[in-house]
Scaffold this motif. Sequence first.
Motif, PDB file in Angstrom:
ATOM      1  N   ASP A 173      -6.813  12.032  -5.675  1.00 36.27           N
ATOM      2  CA  ASP A 173      -7.630  10.813  -5.907  1.00 36.27           C
ATOM      3  C   ASP A 173      -7.118   9.374  -6.206  1.00 36.27           C
ATOM      4  O   ASP A 173      -7.478   8.343  -5.860  1.00 36.27           O
ATOM      5  CB  ASP A 173      -8.977  11.362  -7.105  1.00 36.27           C
ATOM      6  CG  ASP A 173      -8.375  11.606  -8.231  1.00 36.27           C
ATOM      7  OD1 ASP A 173      -6.997  11.998  -7.887  1.00 36.27           O
ATOM      8  OD2 ASP A 173      -8.776  11.734  -9.366  1.00 36.27           O
ATOM      9  N   ALA A 174      -5.982   9.547  -7.271  1.00 38.24           N
ATOM     10  CA  ALA A 174      -5.453   8.350  -7.529  1.00 38.24           C
ATOM     11  C   ALA A 174      -4.608   7.708  -6.456  1.00 38.24           C
ATOM     12  O   ALA A 174      -4.526   6.553  -6.211  1.00 38.24           O
ATOM     13  CB  ALA A 174      -4.370   8.664  -8.779  1.00 38.24           C
ATOM     14  N   VAL A 175      -4.033   8.529  -5.470  1.00 32.98           N
ATOM     15  CA  VAL A 175      -3.371   8.068  -4.339  1.00 32.98           C
ATOM     16  C   VAL A 175      -4.203   7.272  -3.469  1.00 32.98           C
ATOM     17  O   VAL A 175      -4.054   6.239  -2.851  1.00 32.98           O
ATOM     18  CB  VAL A 175      -2.703   9.175  -3.733  1.00 32.98           C
ATOM     19  CG1 VAL A 175      -2.051   8.638  -2.376  1.00 32.98           C
ATOM     20  CG2 VAL A 175      -1.780   9.786  -4.582  1.00 32.98           C
ATOM     21  N   VAL A 176      -5.517   7.801  -3.350  1.00 34.99           N
ATOM     22  CA  VAL A 176      -6.480   7.071  -2.400  1.00 34.99           C
ATOM     23  C   VAL A 176      -6.725   6.188  -3.044  1.00 34.99           C
ATOM     24  O   VAL A 176      -7.067   4.966  -2.498  1.00 34.99           O
ATOM     25  CB  VAL A 176      -7.583   8.280  -2.134  1.00 34.99           C
ATOM     26  CG1 VAL A 176      -8.745   7.411  -1.332  1.00 34.99           C
ATOM     27  CG2 VAL A 176      -7.250   9.367  -1.235  1.00 34.99           C
ATOM     28  N   GLN A 177      -7.137   6.000  -4.276  1.00 35.97           N
ATOM     29  CA  GLN A 177      -7.628   4.864  -5.005  1.00 35.97           C
ATOM     30  C   GLN A 177      -6.656   3.595  -4.824  1.00 35.97           C
ATOM     31  O   GLN A 177      -6.721   2.319  -4.778  1.00 35.97           O
ATOM     32  CB  GLN A 177      -7.841   5.186  -6.483  1.00 35.97           C
ATOM     33  CG  GLN A 177      -8.453   3.953  -7.140  1.00 35.97           C
ATOM     34  CD  GLN A 177      -9.794   3.385  -6.793  1.00 35.97           C
ATOM     35  OE1 GLN A 177     -10.717   4.278  -6.059  1.00 35.97           O
ATOM     36  NE2 GLN A 177      -9.936   2.076  -6.736  1.00 35.97           N
ATOM     37  N   SER A 178      -5.248   3.990  -5.028  1.00 37.26           N
ATOM     38  CA  SER A 178      -4.299   3.025  -4.797  1.00 37.26           C
ATOM     39  C   SER A 178      -4.230   2.364  -3.597  1.00 37.26           C
ATOM     40  O   SER A 178      -3.603   1.146  -3.367  1.00 37.26           O
ATOM     41  CB  SER A 178      -2.859   3.619  -5.163  1.00 37.26           C
ATOM     42  OG  SER A 178      -2.460   4.282  -3.917  1.00 37.26           O
TER      43      SER A 178
ATOM     44  N   VAL B  17       1.030  -1.274   0.147  1.00 35.67           N
ATOM     45  CA  VAL B  17      -0.158  -0.121   0.108  1.00 35.67           C
ATOM     46  C   VAL B  17       1.035   1.419  -0.032  1.00 35.67           C
ATOM     47  O   VAL B  17       0.456   2.184  -0.891  1.00 35.67           O
ATOM     48  CB  VAL B  17      -0.996   0.155   1.178  1.00 35.67           C
ATOM     49  CG1 VAL B  17      -1.522   1.265   1.461  1.00 35.67           C
ATOM     50  CG2 VAL B  17      -2.069  -1.130   0.964  1.00 35.67           C
ATOM     51  N   ALA B  18       1.893   1.319   0.718  1.00 32.36           N
ATOM     52  CA  ALA B  18       2.834   2.444   1.031  1.00 32.36           C
ATOM     53  C   ALA B  18       3.482   2.552  -0.617  1.00 32.36           C
ATOM     54  O   ALA B  18       3.496   3.809  -0.932  1.00 32.36           O
ATOM     55  CB  ALA B  18       3.834   2.241   1.973  1.00 32.36           C
ATOM     56  N   ILE B  19       3.943   1.455  -1.065  1.00 34.63           N
ATOM     57  CA  ILE B  19       4.502   1.871  -2.571  1.00 34.63           C
ATOM     58  C   ILE B  19       3.484   2.092  -3.549  1.00 34.63           C
ATOM     59  O   ILE B  19       3.772   2.985  -4.490  1.00 34.63           O
ATOM     60  CB  ILE B  19       5.312   0.383  -2.731  1.00 34.63           C
ATOM     61  CG1 ILE B  19       6.499   0.291  -1.876  1.00 34.63           C
ATOM     62  CG2 ILE B  19       5.629   0.451  -4.318  1.00 34.63           C
ATOM     63  CD1 ILE B  19       7.020  -1.180  -1.921  1.00 34.63           C
ATOM     64  N   GLY B  20       2.340   1.630  -3.359  1.00 30.34           N
ATOM     65  CA  GLY B  20       1.428   1.913  -4.439  1.00 30.34           C
ATOM     66  C   GLY B  20       1.000   3.365  -4.229  1.00 30.34           C
ATOM     67  O   GLY B  20       0.630   4.045  -5.361  1.00 30.34           O
ATOM     68  N   MET B  21       1.058   3.854  -3.063  1.00 26.66           N
ATOM     69  CA  MET B  21       0.518   5.439  -3.027  1.00 26.66           C
ATOM     70  C   MET B  21       1.760   6.236  -3.493  1.00 26.66           C
ATOM     71  O   MET B  21       1.430   7.067  -4.242  1.00 26.66           O
ATOM     72  CB  MET B  21       0.303   5.664  -1.485  1.00 26.66           C
ATOM     73  CG  MET B  21      -0.875   4.997  -0.881  1.00 26.66           C
ATOM     74  SD  MET B  21      -1.012   5.138   0.895  1.00 26.66           S
ATOM     75  CE  MET B  21      -1.586   7.038   1.169  1.00 26.66           C
TER      76      MET B  21
ATOM     77  N   VAL C  41      -6.865   1.161  -1.960  1.00 30.32           N
ATOM     78  CA  VAL C  41      -7.924   0.153  -2.339  1.00 30.32           C
ATOM     79  C   VAL C  41      -7.013  -0.986  -2.922  1.00 30.32           C
ATOM     80  O   VAL C  41      -7.139  -2.298  -2.681  1.00 30.32           O
ATOM     81  CB  VAL C  41      -8.986   0.406  -2.726  1.00 30.32           C
ATOM     82  CG1 VAL C  41      -9.993  -0.739  -2.875  1.00 30.32           C
ATOM     83  CG2 VAL C  41      -9.724   1.560  -1.882  1.00 30.32           C
ATOM     84  N   ASN C  42      -6.323  -0.635  -4.255  1.00 33.20           N
ATOM     85  CA  ASN C  42      -6.023  -1.555  -5.062  1.00 33.20           C
ATOM     86  C   ASN C  42      -4.741  -2.236  -4.391  1.00 33.20           C
ATOM     87  O   ASN C  42      -4.702  -3.566  -4.737  1.00 33.20           O
ATOM     88  CB  ASN C  42      -5.547  -0.744  -6.367  1.00 33.20           C
ATOM     89  CG  ASN C  42      -6.771  -0.051  -7.191  1.00 33.20           C
ATOM     90  OD1 ASN C  42      -7.930  -0.223  -6.799  1.00 33.20           O
ATOM     91  ND2 ASN C  42      -6.412   0.807  -7.852  1.00 33.20           N
ATOM     92  N   SER C  43      -4.005  -1.390  -3.955  1.00 35.74           N
ATOM     93  CA  SER C  43      -2.739  -2.266  -3.425  1.00 35.74           C
ATOM     94  C   SER C  43      -2.963  -3.204  -2.329  1.00 35.74           C
ATOM     95  O   SER C  43      -2.313  -4.289  -2.160  1.00 35.74           O
ATOM     96  CB  SER C  43      -1.735  -1.164  -2.896  1.00 35.74           C
ATOM     97  OG  SER C  43      -1.602  -0.136  -4.035  1.00 35.74           O
ATOM     98  N   ALA C  44      -3.908  -2.833  -1.454  1.00 36.95           N
ATOM     99  CA  ALA C  44      -4.324  -3.893  -0.243  1.00 36.95           C
ATOM    100  C   ALA C  44      -5.087  -5.144  -0.939  1.00 36.95           C
ATOM    101  O   ALA C  44      -4.431  -6.135  -0.361  1.00 36.95           O
ATOM    102  CB  ALA C  44      -5.301  -2.936   0.536  1.00 36.95           C
ATOM    103  N   GLN C  45      -5.565  -4.839  -1.992  1.00 32.18           N
ATOM    104  CA  GLN C  45      -6.318  -6.005  -2.656  1.00 32.18           C
ATOM    105  C   GLN C  45      -5.274  -6.953  -3.470  1.00 32.18           C
ATOM    106  O   GLN C  45      -5.125  -8.049  -3.181  1.00 32.18           O
ATOM    107  CB  GLN C  45      -7.287  -5.598  -3.807  1.00 32.18           C
ATOM    108  CG  GLN C  45      -8.325  -6.529  -4.113  1.00 32.18           C
ATOM    109  CD  GLN C  45      -9.313  -6.066  -5.044  1.00 32.18           C
ATOM    110  OE1 GLN C  45      -9.509  -5.084  -5.266  1.00 32.18           O
ATOM    111  NE2 GLN C  45      -9.808  -7.247  -5.758  1.00 32.18           N
ATOM    112  N   LEU C  46      -4.048  -6.078  -3.978  1.00 31.95           N
ATOM    113  CA  LEU C  46      -3.270  -6.827  -4.694  1.00 31.95           C
ATOM    114  C   LEU C  46      -2.302  -7.801  -3.661  1.00 31.95           C
ATOM    115  O   LEU C  46      -2.049  -8.851  -3.894  1.00 31.95           O
ATOM    116  CB  LEU C  46      -2.361  -5.725  -5.218  1.00 31.95           C
ATOM    117  CG  LEU C  46      -0.959  -6.554  -5.921  1.00 31.95           C
ATOM    118  CD1 LEU C  46      -1.376  -7.254  -7.326  1.00 31.95           C
ATOM    119  CD2 LEU C  46      -0.191  -5.414  -6.199  1.00 31.95           C
ATOM    120  N   ALA C  47      -2.147  -7.182  -2.588  1.00 35.51           N
ATOM    121  CA  ALA C  47      -1.130  -7.999  -1.381  1.00 35.51           C
ATOM    122  C   ALA C  47      -1.898  -9.054  -1.160  1.00 35.51           C
ATOM    123  O   ALA C  47      -1.296 -10.095  -0.779  1.00 35.51           O
ATOM    124  CB  ALA C  47      -0.992  -6.881  -0.350  1.00 35.51           C
ATOM    125  N   VAL C  48      -3.177  -9.100  -0.902  1.00 35.08           N
ATOM    126  CA  VAL C  48      -4.095 -10.333  -0.320  1.00 35.08           C
ATOM    127  C   VAL C  48      -3.935 -11.261  -1.338  1.00 35.08           C
ATOM    128  O   VAL C  48      -3.940 -12.419  -1.394  1.00 35.08           O
ATOM    129  CB  VAL C  48      -5.529  -9.751   0.185  1.00 35.08           C
ATOM    130  CG1 VAL C  48      -6.143 -11.067   0.446  1.00 35.08           C
ATOM    131  CG2 VAL C  48      -5.503  -9.032   1.041  1.00 35.08           C
TER     132      VAL C  48
END
Lengths: 192, 214
Positions: free
Chosen positions: B24-29, A73-77, B31-38
Amino acid sequence: MLHLITQTFDIFKHSFAGTLNLFSLWILPVFIVCILFTALYKKIPLYDTFIDGAKEGFSVGVKIIPYLVGILVAIGMFRASGAIELLAHALSPVLKLIGMPADILPLAIIRPLSGSGALGITTELAKQYGGDSYMARLAAVMTGSSETTFYVIAIYFGSVGISRIRHALIAGLVADIAGMLAALFICGLVFK
Amino acid sequence: MLGYIWFFLIITALIIGGVNGKIDAVVQSIVNSAQLAVEISISLIGVMAFWLGMMKLAENSGIITEISKLLKPITKRLFADVPPDHPAIGHIAMNFSANALGVTNAATPMGIKAMDELQKLNPDKKVATNAMCTFLAINTAGVQFIPASIIAILAAAGAKNPTVIIGPTFLSTLIALISAVTVVKILEKLPFFRQTASCHCEETQSVNEAIQKE
Protein backbone atom coordinates in the motif's frame (compact mmCIF):
# COMPACT_ATOMS: atom_id res chain seq x y z
CA MET A 1 52.08 15.99 16.29
CA LEU A 2 48.90 15.09 14.46
CA HIS A 3 46.98 17.12 17.02
CA LEU A 4 49.13 20.16 16.32
CA ILE A 5 48.52 19.83 12.61
CA THR A 6 44.76 19.55 13.01
CA GLN A 7 44.80 22.54 15.36
CA THR A 8 46.62 24.84 12.95
CA PHE A 9 44.41 23.47 10.21
CA ASP A 10 41.40 24.45 12.35
CA ILE A 11 42.49 28.07 12.80
CA PHE A 12 43.22 28.41 9.12
CA LYS A 13 39.90 26.81 8.29
CA HIS A 14 37.88 29.25 10.38
CA SER A 15 39.12 32.37 8.67
CA PHE A 16 38.98 30.49 5.38
CA ALA A 17 35.36 29.45 5.93
CA GLY A 18 34.37 32.99 6.87
CA THR A 19 35.89 34.42 3.71
CA LEU A 20 34.27 31.73 1.59
CA ASN A 21 30.89 32.37 3.20
CA LEU A 22 31.15 36.05 2.45
CA PHE A 23 32.29 35.26 -1.06
CA SER A 24 29.37 32.96 -1.82
CA LEU A 25 26.98 35.58 -0.46
CA TRP A 26 28.33 38.27 -2.78
CA ILE A 27 29.14 36.28 -5.90
CA LEU A 28 25.65 36.53 -7.40
CA PRO A 29 25.16 40.28 -6.84
CA VAL A 30 28.61 40.96 -8.30
CA PHE A 31 27.90 38.64 -11.20
CA ILE A 32 24.59 40.36 -12.01
CA VAL A 33 26.25 43.78 -11.90
CA CYS A 34 29.01 42.56 -14.25
CA ILE A 35 26.52 41.16 -16.76
CA LEU A 36 24.32 44.26 -16.76
CA PHE A 37 27.18 46.72 -17.16
CA THR A 38 28.91 44.70 -19.89
CA ALA A 39 25.62 44.44 -21.78
CA LEU A 40 25.05 48.18 -21.35
CA TYR A 41 28.58 48.93 -22.55
CA LYS A 42 28.14 46.67 -25.59
CA LYS A 43 24.86 48.50 -26.36
CA ILE A 44 22.79 45.32 -26.26
CA PRO A 45 19.02 45.87 -25.90
CA LEU A 46 18.89 45.01 -22.19
CA TYR A 47 15.29 44.20 -21.46
CA ASP A 48 14.52 42.58 -24.81
CA THR A 49 17.50 40.25 -24.53
CA PHE A 50 16.58 39.31 -20.97
CA ILE A 51 12.98 38.52 -21.97
CA ASP A 52 14.22 36.57 -24.96
CA GLY A 53 16.26 34.29 -22.71
CA ALA A 54 13.70 34.11 -19.90
CA LYS A 55 11.05 32.89 -22.33
CA GLU A 56 12.76 29.51 -22.38
CA GLY A 57 12.25 29.08 -18.63
CA PHE A 58 8.71 27.85 -18.98
CA SER A 59 9.35 25.38 -21.79
CA VAL A 60 12.36 23.91 -19.96
CA GLY A 61 10.35 23.53 -16.76
CA VAL A 62 7.57 21.73 -18.62
CA LYS A 63 9.96 19.67 -20.72
CA ILE A 64 11.63 18.04 -17.72
CA ILE A 65 8.33 16.95 -16.12
CA PRO A 66 8.03 13.52 -17.78
CA TYR A 67 11.71 12.71 -17.11
CA LEU A 68 11.45 13.76 -13.48
CA VAL A 69 8.17 11.88 -12.97
CA GLY A 70 9.75 8.73 -14.41
CA ILE A 71 12.80 8.85 -12.19
CA LEU A 72 11.22 10.14 -8.98
CA VAL A 73 8.31 7.67 -9.06
CA ALA A 74 10.67 4.70 -9.50
CA ILE A 75 12.87 5.96 -6.66
CA GLY A 76 9.87 6.76 -4.46
CA MET A 77 8.49 3.23 -4.93
CA PHE A 78 11.90 1.71 -4.24
CA ARG A 79 12.23 3.64 -0.99
CA ALA A 80 8.68 2.92 0.17
CA SER A 81 9.08 -0.84 -0.35
CA GLY A 82 11.79 -1.14 2.29
CA ALA A 83 14.29 -2.34 -0.33
CA ILE A 84 16.95 0.05 0.98
CA GLU A 85 16.91 -1.48 4.47
CA LEU A 86 17.08 -4.94 2.90
CA LEU A 87 20.01 -3.94 0.69
CA ALA A 88 21.77 -2.36 3.66
CA HIS A 89 21.27 -5.57 5.64
CA ALA A 90 22.65 -7.71 2.82
CA LEU A 91 25.65 -5.47 2.20
CA SER A 92 26.63 -4.80 5.81
CA PRO A 93 29.03 -7.78 6.30
CA VAL A 94 31.03 -6.76 3.24
CA LEU A 95 31.14 -3.08 4.14
CA LYS A 96 32.08 -3.78 7.74
CA LEU A 97 35.38 -5.08 6.37
CA ILE A 98 36.28 -1.61 5.08
CA GLY A 99 35.18 0.00 8.34
CA MET A 100 31.82 1.38 7.32
CA PRO A 101 29.47 1.55 10.34
CA ALA A 102 26.15 -0.29 9.81
CA ASP A 103 24.12 2.82 10.67
CA ILE A 104 25.68 4.83 7.88
CA LEU A 105 24.90 2.28 5.16
CA PRO A 106 21.31 3.38 4.37
CA LEU A 107 22.71 6.87 3.80
CA ALA A 108 25.26 5.58 1.31
CA ILE A 109 22.55 3.73 -0.61
CA ILE A 110 20.05 6.56 -0.63
CA ARG A 111 22.49 9.36 -1.48
CA PRO A 112 22.47 9.03 -5.31
CA LEU A 113 18.70 8.43 -5.30
CA SER A 114 17.32 11.21 -3.15
CA GLY A 115 18.83 14.44 -1.86
CA SER A 116 16.13 15.12 0.71
CA GLY A 117 16.30 11.48 1.86
CA ALA A 118 20.05 11.78 2.44
CA LEU A 119 19.65 15.05 4.36
CA GLY A 120 16.92 13.37 6.44
CA ILE A 121 19.17 10.45 7.42
CA THR A 122 22.06 12.82 8.18
CA THR A 123 19.74 14.82 10.46
CA GLU A 124 18.63 11.63 12.23
CA LEU A 125 22.22 10.46 12.78
CA ALA A 126 23.30 13.89 14.03
CA LYS A 127 20.40 13.93 16.51
CA GLN A 128 21.02 10.37 17.65
CA TYR A 129 24.81 10.58 18.12
CA GLY A 130 25.25 14.35 18.74
CA GLY A 131 26.43 17.06 16.35
CA ASP A 132 30.13 16.66 17.17
CA SER A 133 30.18 12.85 17.05
CA TYR A 134 32.20 10.83 14.57
CA MET A 135 29.03 9.35 13.07
CA ALA A 136 27.42 12.75 12.49
CA ARG A 137 30.56 14.11 10.88
CA LEU A 138 31.01 11.04 8.72
CA ALA A 139 27.38 11.29 7.57
CA ALA A 140 27.83 14.98 6.84
CA VAL A 141 31.02 14.54 4.83
CA MET A 142 29.53 11.60 2.91
CA THR A 143 26.44 13.60 2.01
CA GLY A 144 28.53 16.61 1.05
CA SER A 145 30.97 14.71 -1.11
CA SER A 146 28.44 13.14 -3.45
CA GLU A 147 25.49 14.24 -5.54
CA THR A 148 21.90 13.15 -6.22
CA THR A 149 23.06 11.59 -9.48
CA PHE A 150 19.66 10.29 -10.64
CA TYR A 151 18.02 13.68 -10.17
CA VAL A 152 20.83 15.53 -11.96
CA ILE A 153 20.65 13.11 -14.87
CA ALA A 154 16.85 13.35 -15.10
CA ILE A 155 16.90 17.16 -15.16
CA TYR A 156 19.85 17.80 -17.46
CA PHE A 157 19.19 15.10 -20.01
CA GLY A 158 15.45 15.73 -19.76
CA SER A 159 15.89 19.41 -20.56
CA VAL A 160 17.27 18.55 -24.01
CA GLY A 161 15.15 15.44 -24.55
CA ILE A 162 17.90 12.81 -24.41
CA SER A 163 16.88 9.34 -23.30
CA ARG A 164 19.96 7.30 -24.29
CA ILE A 165 22.48 8.46 -21.72
CA ARG A 166 25.32 6.01 -22.49
CA HIS A 167 27.96 5.94 -19.72
CA ALA A 168 26.79 9.05 -17.85
CA LEU A 169 24.99 7.18 -15.06
CA ILE A 170 27.86 4.77 -14.39
CA ALA A 171 30.37 7.61 -14.26
CA GLY A 172 28.07 9.53 -11.92
CA LEU A 173 27.65 6.56 -9.60
CA VAL A 174 31.40 5.90 -9.62
CA ALA A 175 31.86 9.52 -8.57
CA ASP A 176 29.42 8.97 -5.70
CA ILE A 177 31.07 5.76 -4.54
CA ALA A 178 34.55 7.29 -4.79
CA GLY A 179 33.42 10.37 -2.88
CA MET A 180 31.84 8.30 -0.12
CA LEU A 181 34.80 5.94 0.23
CA ALA A 182 37.12 8.94 0.35
CA ALA A 183 34.86 10.46 3.02
CA LEU A 184 35.05 7.24 5.06
CA PHE A 185 38.83 7.12 4.79
CA ILE A 186 39.45 10.81 5.47
CA CYS A 187 36.99 10.99 8.37
CA GLY A 188 38.58 7.91 9.90
CA LEU A 189 41.91 9.70 9.72
CA VAL A 190 40.82 13.13 10.94
CA PHE A 191 37.86 12.63 13.28
CA LYS A 192 38.28 9.21 14.89
CA MET B 1 20.86 1.53 -19.70
CA LEU B 2 18.62 3.93 -17.80
CA GLY B 3 15.66 1.83 -18.96
CA TYR B 4 16.98 -1.31 -17.29
CA ILE B 5 17.74 0.47 -14.00
CA TRP B 6 14.30 2.05 -14.08
CA PHE B 7 12.75 -1.38 -14.67
CA PHE B 8 14.83 -2.84 -11.84
CA LEU B 9 13.81 -0.13 -9.36
CA ILE B 10 10.09 -0.53 -10.06
CA ILE B 11 9.99 -4.34 -10.17
CA THR B 12 12.12 -4.74 -7.01
CA ALA B 13 9.92 -2.19 -5.27
CA LEU B 14 6.78 -4.14 -6.16
CA ILE B 15 8.23 -7.55 -5.19
CA ILE B 16 9.92 -6.47 -1.97
CA GLY B 17 7.00 -4.23 -1.06
CA GLY B 18 4.66 -7.19 -1.57
CA VAL B 19 6.78 -9.53 0.57
CA ASN B 20 7.24 -6.86 3.27
CA GLY B 21 3.53 -6.14 3.37
CA LYS B 22 4.21 -2.56 2.34
CA ILE B 23 2.46 -2.71 -1.00
CA ASP B 24 0.00 0.00 0.00
CA ALA B 25 2.88 2.36 0.80
CA VAL B 26 4.51 1.54 -2.54
CA VAL B 27 1.31 2.30 -4.44
CA GLN B 28 0.77 5.48 -2.44
CA SER B 29 4.33 6.60 -3.25
CA ILE B 30 3.48 6.57 -6.97
CA VAL B 31 0.96 9.36 -6.41
CA ASN B 32 3.19 11.28 -4.00
CA SER B 33 6.37 11.07 -6.10
CA ALA B 34 4.60 11.99 -9.33
CA GLN B 35 3.15 15.03 -7.62
CA LEU B 36 6.55 15.91 -6.15
CA ALA B 37 8.16 15.70 -9.61
CA VAL B 38 5.66 18.14 -11.06
CA GLU B 39 5.99 20.48 -8.08
CA ILE B 40 9.78 20.54 -8.45
CA SER B 41 9.55 21.20 -12.20
CA ILE B 42 6.98 23.97 -11.83
CA SER B 43 8.81 25.61 -8.93
CA LEU B 44 11.97 25.69 -11.06
CA ILE B 45 10.29 27.75 -13.80
CA GLY B 46 10.55 31.16 -12.12
CA VAL B 47 14.18 31.06 -11.09
CA MET B 48 15.00 29.27 -14.34
CA ALA B 49 13.42 32.06 -16.39
CA PHE B 50 15.36 34.71 -14.47
CA TRP B 51 18.74 33.05 -14.88
CA LEU B 52 18.14 32.04 -18.48
CA GLY B 53 17.40 35.71 -19.16
CA MET B 54 20.59 36.78 -17.37
CA MET B 55 22.60 34.14 -19.21
CA LYS B 56 21.25 35.40 -22.52
CA LEU B 57 22.56 38.87 -21.64
CA ALA B 58 25.90 37.37 -20.64
CA GLU B 59 26.02 35.40 -23.89
CA ASN B 60 25.12 38.30 -26.18
CA SER B 61 27.59 40.62 -24.49
CA GLY B 62 30.37 38.12 -25.09
CA ILE B 63 31.07 37.17 -21.46
CA ILE B 64 30.43 33.47 -22.03
CA THR B 65 32.75 33.26 -25.04
CA GLU B 66 35.39 35.14 -23.06
CA ILE B 67 35.20 32.58 -20.24
CA SER B 68 35.40 29.76 -22.79
CA LYS B 69 38.58 31.23 -24.27
CA LEU B 70 40.08 31.71 -20.83
CA LEU B 71 39.61 28.04 -19.94
CA LYS B 72 40.83 26.68 -23.26
CA PRO B 73 43.95 24.94 -21.84
CA ILE B 74 41.87 22.83 -19.42
CA THR B 75 38.75 22.25 -21.44
CA LYS B 76 40.22 21.31 -24.81
CA ARG B 77 41.28 17.95 -23.32
CA LEU B 78 38.16 17.37 -21.22
CA PHE B 79 35.76 18.29 -24.00
CA ALA B 80 37.72 17.25 -27.05
CA ASP B 81 34.70 17.24 -29.37
CA VAL B 82 33.60 20.78 -28.48
CA PRO B 83 35.28 23.72 -30.29
CA PRO B 84 37.44 25.43 -27.59
CA ASP B 85 35.74 28.84 -27.67
CA HIS B 86 32.21 27.47 -28.00
CA PRO B 87 29.72 29.06 -25.55
CA ALA B 88 28.97 25.58 -24.11
CA ILE B 89 32.34 25.66 -22.35
CA GLY B 90 31.51 29.01 -20.75
CA HIS B 91 28.19 27.70 -19.47
CA ILE B 92 29.81 24.55 -18.11
CA ALA B 93 32.38 26.65 -16.26
CA MET B 94 29.68 28.88 -14.77
CA ASN B 95 27.64 25.85 -13.69
CA PHE B 96 30.70 24.33 -12.01
CA SER B 97 31.54 27.57 -10.17
CA ALA B 98 27.94 28.13 -9.06
CA ASN B 99 27.73 24.58 -7.70
CA ALA B 100 31.11 24.84 -5.97
CA LEU B 101 30.05 28.10 -4.30
CA GLY B 102 26.74 26.62 -3.21
CA VAL B 103 24.43 28.85 -5.29
CA THR B 104 22.39 25.91 -6.53
CA ASN B 105 19.40 27.85 -7.83
CA ALA B 106 21.61 29.64 -10.34
CA ALA B 107 23.65 26.52 -11.11
CA THR B 108 20.75 24.49 -12.53
CA PRO B 109 19.74 27.01 -15.25
CA MET B 110 23.43 27.39 -16.18
CA GLY B 111 23.77 23.62 -16.48
CA ILE B 112 20.64 23.45 -18.60
CA LYS B 113 22.04 26.18 -20.84
CA ALA B 114 25.26 24.15 -21.14
CA MET B 115 23.29 21.05 -22.15
CA ASP B 116 21.34 23.14 -24.65
CA GLU B 117 24.58 24.34 -26.28
CA LEU B 118 26.03 20.82 -26.29
CA GLN B 119 22.85 19.52 -27.88
CA LYS B 120 23.36 21.96 -30.78
CA LEU B 121 26.62 20.14 -31.55
CA ASN B 122 24.98 16.73 -31.25
CA PRO B 123 24.39 14.86 -34.52
CA ASP B 124 21.91 12.45 -32.89
CA LYS B 125 19.46 14.39 -30.70
CA LYS B 126 18.36 11.30 -28.74
CA VAL B 127 21.81 10.03 -27.74
CA ALA B 128 24.20 11.71 -25.28
CA THR B 129 27.57 12.91 -26.60
CA ASN B 130 30.94 12.36 -24.92
CA ALA B 131 30.99 16.00 -23.87
CA MET B 132 27.57 15.67 -22.22
CA CYS B 133 28.62 12.60 -20.25
CA THR B 134 31.84 14.32 -19.15
CA PHE B 135 29.87 17.39 -18.06
CA LEU B 136 27.40 15.23 -16.10
CA ALA B 137 30.24 13.28 -14.47
CA ILE B 138 31.89 16.51 -13.31
CA ASN B 139 28.54 17.76 -12.08
CA THR B 140 27.67 14.60 -10.13
CA ALA B 141 31.03 14.66 -8.36
CA GLY B 142 29.42 17.55 -6.46
CA VAL B 143 32.49 19.68 -5.76
CA GLN B 144 31.64 22.32 -3.18
CA PHE B 145 33.61 24.69 -1.00
CA ILE B 146 30.94 25.23 1.64
CA PRO B 147 28.34 22.50 2.17
CA ALA B 148 26.01 25.01 3.83
CA SER B 149 22.93 22.83 4.32
CA ILE B 150 24.96 20.07 5.97
CA ILE B 151 26.78 22.48 8.27
CA ALA B 152 23.34 23.76 9.27
CA ILE B 153 22.21 20.22 10.13
CA LEU B 154 25.24 19.62 12.35
CA ALA B 155 24.77 22.99 14.03
CA ALA B 156 21.11 22.23 14.65
CA ALA B 157 22.12 18.96 16.34
CA GLY B 158 24.24 20.96 18.80
CA ALA B 159 27.64 20.80 17.12
CA LYS B 160 30.04 23.36 18.61
CA ASN B 161 32.30 23.24 15.63
CA PRO B 162 30.29 22.22 12.55
CA THR B 163 32.67 23.82 10.04
CA VAL B 164 35.33 21.15 10.68
CA ILE B 165 33.72 19.13 7.91
CA ILE B 166 34.59 21.70 5.23
CA GLY B 167 38.15 20.46 4.64
CA PRO B 168 37.35 16.72 4.53
CA THR B 169 34.29 17.34 2.35
CA PHE B 170 36.26 19.35 -0.17
CA LEU B 171 39.00 16.72 -0.29
CA SER B 172 36.46 13.93 -0.78
CA THR B 173 34.67 15.76 -3.60
CA LEU B 174 38.03 16.33 -5.25
CA ILE B 175 38.72 12.60 -5.19
CA ALA B 176 35.20 12.00 -6.54
CA LEU B 177 35.89 14.48 -9.35
CA ILE B 178 39.16 12.83 -10.35
CA SER B 179 37.56 9.38 -10.32
CA ALA B 180 34.56 10.58 -12.33
CA VAL B 181 36.66 12.19 -15.05
CA THR B 182 38.97 9.16 -15.27
CA VAL B 183 36.05 6.74 -15.51
CA VAL B 184 34.13 8.82 -18.03
CA LYS B 185 37.20 9.09 -20.27
CA ILE B 186 37.81 5.34 -20.13
CA LEU B 187 34.17 4.38 -20.66
CA GLU B 188 33.66 6.67 -23.67
CA LYS B 189 36.20 4.59 -25.57
CA LEU B 190 34.50 1.25 -24.88
CA PRO B 191 32.58 -0.18 -27.85
CA PHE B 192 29.59 -0.88 -25.59
CA PHE B 193 29.08 2.82 -24.91
CA ARG B 194 29.99 4.08 -28.36
CA GLN B 195 27.75 6.87 -29.55
CA THR B 196 26.86 5.44 -32.95
CA ALA B 197 24.69 2.57 -31.78
CA SER B 198 23.47 -0.47 -33.68
CA CYS B 199 20.24 1.17 -34.87
CA HIS B 200 22.23 3.45 -37.15
CA CYS B 201 24.30 0.69 -38.69
CA GLU B 202 21.84 -0.07 -41.48
CA GLU B 203 21.54 3.59 -42.29
CA THR B 204 25.30 4.11 -42.51
CA GLN B 205 25.65 0.85 -44.43
CA SER B 206 23.10 1.87 -47.03
CA VAL B 207 24.73 5.28 -47.31
CA ASN B 208 28.11 3.62 -47.78
CA GLU B 209 26.68 1.31 -50.42
CA ALA B 210 25.13 4.24 -52.21
CA ILE B 211 28.48 5.99 -52.20
CA GLN B 212 30.24 2.90 -53.51
CA LYS B 213 27.72 2.52 -56.34
CA GLU B 214 28.37 6.03 -57.45
